[in-house]
Design a protein around this motif. Sequence first.
Motif, PDB file in Angstrom:
ATOM      1  N   ALA A 132       5.258  -0.602  -6.094  1.00  0.00           N
ATOM      2  CA  ALA A 132       4.732  -1.637  -5.202  1.00  0.00           C
ATOM      3  C   ALA A 132       5.258  -1.512  -3.771  1.00  0.00           C
ATOM      4  CB  ALA A 132       5.075  -3.022  -5.749  1.00  0.00           C
ATOM      5  N   PRO A 134       5.129   0.807  -1.303  1.00  0.00           N
ATOM      6  CA  PRO A 134       4.183   1.148  -0.220  1.00  0.00           C
ATOM      7  C   PRO A 134       3.213   0.010   0.097  1.00  0.00           C
ATOM      8  CG  PRO A 134       4.346   2.948  -1.803  1.00  0.00           C
ATOM      9  CD  PRO A 134       5.076   1.779  -2.391  1.00  0.00           C
ATOM     10  N   LEU A 135       2.817  -0.726  -0.923  1.00  0.00           N
ATOM     11  CA  LEU A 135       1.909  -1.854  -0.696  1.00  0.00           C
ATOM     12  C   LEU A 135       2.613  -2.970   0.067  1.00  0.00           C
ATOM     13  CD1 LEU A 135       0.154  -2.002  -4.182  1.00  0.00           C
ATOM     14  CD2 LEU A 135      -0.748  -1.063  -2.039  1.00  0.00           C
ATOM     15  N   LEU A 136       3.857  -3.253  -0.279  1.00  0.00           N
ATOM     16  CA  LEU A 136       4.607  -4.291   0.426  1.00  0.00           C
ATOM     17  C   LEU A 136       4.853  -3.882   1.884  1.00  0.00           C
ATOM     18  CD1 LEU A 136       7.119  -5.289  -2.383  1.00  0.00           C
ATOM     19  CD2 LEU A 136       5.196  -6.642  -1.523  1.00  0.00           C
ATOM     20  N   ARG A 138       2.912  -1.935   3.656  1.00  0.00           N
ATOM     21  CA  ARG A 138       1.618  -2.061   4.323  1.00  0.00           C
ATOM     22  C   ARG A 138       1.297  -3.533   4.621  1.00  0.00           C
ATOM     23  NH1 ARG A 138      -3.166   0.264   1.129  1.00  0.00           N
ATOM     24  NH2 ARG A 138      -4.304  -1.662   1.292  1.00  0.00           N
ATOM     25  N   LEU A 139       1.623  -4.395   3.664  1.00  0.00           N
ATOM     26  CA  LEU A 139       1.411  -5.834   3.863  1.00  0.00           C
ATOM     27  C   LEU A 139       2.248  -6.327   5.041  1.00  0.00           C
ATOM     28  CD1 LEU A 139       0.238  -8.540   2.948  1.00  0.00           C
ATOM     29  CD2 LEU A 139       2.123  -8.696   1.300  1.00  0.00           C
TER      30      LEU A 139
END
Length: 143
Positions: A132, A134-136, A138-139
């Motif tokens: 998770a 990379p998603l965090l 990006r967020l």
Amino acid sequence: MRDEDGVALAAGLRLAMGRIVRRLRQAHAVGDLTLSGVSVLARLAAAGPDSPGSLAELERVRPQAMATTLAGLEQRGLVSRTPDAADGRRAIVSITGAGRSVLEERRSESVDRLARALDEFTPQERAALRAAMPLLDRLADRL
């Protein structure tokens, strides 16, 4: 119109991240650096010297708020200001050796605390958190 699942996910993320940040903050001594101060030190350590105006823009705060943060860091000897060689009216802010030391100590404390908490997670749970990241990131960039 937002979908209900997205709103529920956003609310859950906000609560979980807020609890993590508060708990990490509580672990540090009273009078310790603010999160804004730590963020500025981390940015200067990673990206190098910059102007107060640019730092304010990158940190998404008003120039007056950045001036207050920088004044506190400078008073503690964690950053230094020098005139901009290209434009003497501007200042360039750099992290000092003391600033790097404080930043590393603060990171070590927080990382150690997080690592101890993660010791209680299964390998699969840790893998899910790792996936998770990379998603965090990006967020965070989109906020």
